[in-house]
Design a protein around this motif. Sequence first.
Motif, PDB file in Angstrom:
ATOM      1  N   SER A   1       1.251  -0.919   0.063  1.00 30.16           N
ATOM      2  CA  SER A   1      -0.369  -0.059   0.029  1.00 30.16           C
ATOM      3  C   SER A   1       1.021   0.938   0.321  1.00 30.16           C
ATOM      4  N   VAL A   2       2.387   0.804   0.235  1.00 29.87           N
ATOM      5  CA  VAL A   2       3.134   2.436  -0.071  1.00 29.87           C
ATOM      6  C   VAL A   2       3.541   2.155  -1.209  1.00 29.87           C
ATOM      7  N   SER A   3       4.198   3.020  -1.687  1.00 29.40           N
ATOM      8  CA  SER A   3       4.981   3.154  -3.276  1.00 29.40           C
ATOM      9  C   SER A   3       6.223   3.453  -3.120  1.00 29.40           C
ATOM     10  N   LEU A   4       6.924   2.417  -3.448  1.00 27.62           N
ATOM     11  CA  LEU A   4       8.560   1.823  -3.101  1.00 27.62           C
ATOM     12  C   LEU A   4       9.103   3.453  -3.321  1.00 27.62           C
ATOM     13  N   PHE A   5       9.185   4.189  -4.680  1.00 30.08           N
ATOM     14  CA  PHE A   5       9.509   5.455  -4.341  1.00 30.08           C
ATOM     15  C   PHE A   5       9.708   6.140  -3.291  1.00 30.08           C
ATOM     16  N   LEU A   6       8.915   6.478  -2.921  1.00 27.58           N
ATOM     17  CA  LEU A   6       8.772   6.311  -0.777  1.00 27.58           C
ATOM     18  C   LEU A   6       9.527   6.338   0.086  1.00 27.58           C
ATOM     19  N   LEU A   7       8.923   4.887  -0.101  1.00 23.96           N
ATOM     20  CA  LEU A   7       9.936   4.553   0.893  1.00 23.96           C
ATOM     21  C   LEU A   7      11.011   3.988   1.102  1.00 23.96           C
ATOM     22  N   SER A   8      11.913   4.204  -0.346  1.00 22.94           N
ATOM     23  CA  SER A   8      12.859   3.684  -0.804  1.00 22.94           C
ATOM     24  C   SER A   8      13.649   5.449  -0.829  1.00 22.94           C
ATOM     25  N   ALA A   9      12.926   6.252  -0.618  1.00 22.43           N
ATOM     26  CA  ALA A   9      13.512   7.999  -0.078  1.00 22.43           C
ATOM     27  C   ALA A   9      13.599   8.094   1.377  1.00 22.43           C
ATOM     28  N   VAL A  10      12.995   7.315   1.999  1.00 15.80           N
ATOM     29  CA  VAL A  10      12.941   7.896   3.266  1.00 15.80           C
ATOM     30  C   VAL A  10      13.736   7.101   3.838  1.00 15.80           C
ATOM     31  N   PHE A  11      14.842   5.549   2.911  1.00 16.24           N
ATOM     32  CA  PHE A  11      15.520   5.319   3.729  1.00 16.24           C
ATOM     33  C   PHE A  11      16.724   5.179   2.837  1.00 16.24           C
ATOM     34  N   ALA A  12      17.208   6.072   1.873  1.00 16.45           N
ATOM     35  CA  ALA A  12      18.063   6.996   1.321  1.00 16.45           C
ATOM     36  C   ALA A  12      18.266   7.997   2.220  1.00 16.45           C
ATOM     37  N   LEU A  13      17.293   8.520   3.343  1.00 16.66           N
ATOM     38  CA  LEU A  13      17.386   9.651   3.931  1.00 16.66           C
ATOM     39  C   LEU A  13      18.000   9.267   5.159  1.00 16.66           C
ATOM     40  N   ALA A  14      17.529   7.996   5.009  1.00 17.99           N
ATOM     41  CA  ALA A  14      18.394   7.551   6.739  1.00 17.99           C
ATOM     42  C   ALA A  14      19.961   7.148   6.639  1.00 17.99           C
ATOM     43  N   PHE A  15      20.186   6.515   5.160  1.00 13.24           N
ATOM     44  CA  PHE A  15      21.395   5.975   5.572  1.00 13.24           C
ATOM     45  C   PHE A  15      22.691   7.578   5.024  1.00 13.24           C
ATOM     46  N   ILE A  16      21.930   8.225   4.801  1.00 13.96           N
ATOM     47  CA  ILE A  16      23.013   9.523   4.493  1.00 13.96           C
ATOM     48  C   ILE A  16      23.061  10.425   5.233  1.00 13.96           C
ATOM     49  N   THR A  17      22.104  10.401   6.867  1.00 12.04           N
ATOM     50  CA  THR A  17      22.809  10.754   7.834  1.00 12.04           C
ATOM     51  C   THR A  17      23.313   9.478   8.799  1.00 12.04           C
ATOM     52  N   MET A  18      23.268   8.050   8.459  1.00 10.27           N
ATOM     53  CA  MET A  18      23.814   7.627   9.188  1.00 10.27           C
ATOM     54  C   MET A  18      25.652   7.638   8.163  1.00 10.27           C
ATOM     55  N   HIS A  19      25.994   7.715   7.795  1.00 12.78           N
ATOM     56  CA  HIS A  19      26.271   7.736   7.095  1.00 12.78           C
ATOM     57  C   HIS A  19      27.620   9.567   7.546  1.00 12.78           C
ATOM     58  N   VAL A  20      27.052  10.543   7.784  1.00 12.87           N
ATOM     59  CA  VAL A  20      27.055  12.033   7.925  1.00 12.87           C
ATOM     60  C   VAL A  20      28.225  12.106   9.667  1.00 12.87           C
ATOM     61  N   LEU A  21      27.007  10.730  10.227  1.00 14.05           N
ATOM     62  CA  LEU A  21      26.811  10.236  11.831  1.00 14.05           C
ATOM     63  C   LEU A  21      27.973   9.498  12.061  1.00 14.05           C
ATOM     64  N   LEU A  22      28.268   8.514  11.744  1.00 15.63           N
ATOM     65  CA  LEU A  22      29.149   7.762  11.238  1.00 15.63           C
ATOM     66  C   LEU A  22      30.617   8.105  11.294  1.00 15.63           C
ATOM     67  N   SER A  23      30.641   8.960  10.957  1.00 14.84           N
ATOM     68  CA  SER A  23      32.875   9.995  10.006  1.00 14.84           C
ATOM     69  C   SER A  23      32.666  10.626  11.072  1.00 14.84           C
ATOM     70  N   VAL A  24      31.403  11.697  11.847  1.00 17.44           N
ATOM     71  CA  VAL A  24      31.413  12.508  12.731  1.00 17.44           C
ATOM     72  C   VAL A  24      32.679  11.803  14.039  1.00 17.44           C
ATOM     73  N   LEU A  25      32.037  10.388  14.346  1.00 17.98           N
ATOM     74  CA  LEU A  25      32.579   9.848  15.457  1.00 17.98           C
ATOM     75  C   LEU A  25      33.859   8.668  14.558  1.00 17.98           C
ATOM     76  N   SER A  26      34.313   9.001  14.420  1.00 17.06           N
ATOM     77  CA  SER A  26      35.371   8.058  12.977  1.00 17.06           C
ATOM     78  C   SER A  26      36.365   8.992  13.737  1.00 17.06           C
ATOM     79  N   PHE A  27      35.926  10.294  13.031  1.00 14.98           N
ATOM     80  CA  PHE A  27      37.239  10.945  13.774  1.00 14.98           C
ATOM     81  C   PHE A  27      37.630  11.416  14.886  1.00 14.98           C
ATOM     82  N   ASP A  28      36.914  11.124  16.059  1.00  9.82           N
ATOM     83  CA  ASP A  28      37.323  10.862  17.217  1.00  9.82           C
ATOM     84  C   ASP A  28      37.608   9.328  17.917  1.00  9.82           C
ATOM     85  N   ALA A  29      36.981   8.544  17.381  1.00  5.02           N
ATOM     86  CA  ALA A  29      37.125   7.114  17.781  1.00  5.02           C
ATOM     87  C   ALA A  29      38.738   6.549  17.126  1.00  5.02           C
ATOM     88  N   TYR A  30      39.468   7.415  16.293  1.00  4.18           N
ATOM     89  CA  TYR A  30      40.146   7.177  15.364  1.00  4.18           C
ATOM     90  C   TYR A  30      41.570   7.363  16.030  1.00  4.18           C
TER      91      TYR A  30
END
Length: 249
Positions: free
Chosen positions: A148-177
């Motif tokens: 009942s949910v468009s694949l285009f909308l669903l994929s957009a929601v997950f794309a936003l999540a992964f873009i945000t995740m990579h930004v957060l992980l890189s910020v963490l990496s610059f401290d962790a390393y």
Amino acid sequence: MTYLMLSGCALIAFGPALALFWMFIAPSAQLVVLMVGSSFFWLLSILLTSILWYVLVPLRTHYWFIVPFAVLLQEAMRWAFYKLYAKAQKAFTGGSSPNVAVPHALDYFSASLAIGLGFGFTHGVVMYGSVLASANGPGSLYAPACPSVSLFLLSAVFALAFITMHVLLSVLSFDAYKVTEWRPFLIKTGVMAGGHFVISLLTLLNQEGGSCVASAVLVYLALAVLALFTARVAFTSPHLLRKYSPLAQ
């Protein structure tokens, strides 16, 4: 799919990333170079993942098996690009004291955002761009777990999540390393790898028999936890709060 829906889905996926790029990354040529360079490293990780997927023919349909390898390769490339940046920064400062301000030197927080955006935006373009490319006519597509949910909308929601995740992980990496003690190093790198694993594996709920609603809710809950941990690290890190990048250790 109408152009209005296509534009809306594309803005959901890439709108925040484009805003971050336009306001923060674009004014600095150095940050743009970091973003482009990190994009190449992410592409290299996905190329290695694709080769592995192609070689292991019996496991091609078992995504639970290939996802962990994809996560490990991406995190390995994140570490490799950090080391490359650290060496370049050391050469740029010419052996100056870490406490001496160097003109045009990047602070660690800015650099981490640019690198994270490079990883995330490229991830979004490669993974979601292929979905948008199929929107070449009327009608819509639907995920097996969410008819009942468009694949285009669903994929957009997950794309936003992964873009945000990579930004957060890189910020963490610059401290962790930069951490020299084993316990905090293992905690921070464990959160990085664990968060990436969890968020990636939760997307498998979108397969037939799963629930796209549960997948999206759980992904964003995990992302919120990761964001809180990253914020805590960013505001307390002796590395990320420096005005100029210290020499690589």
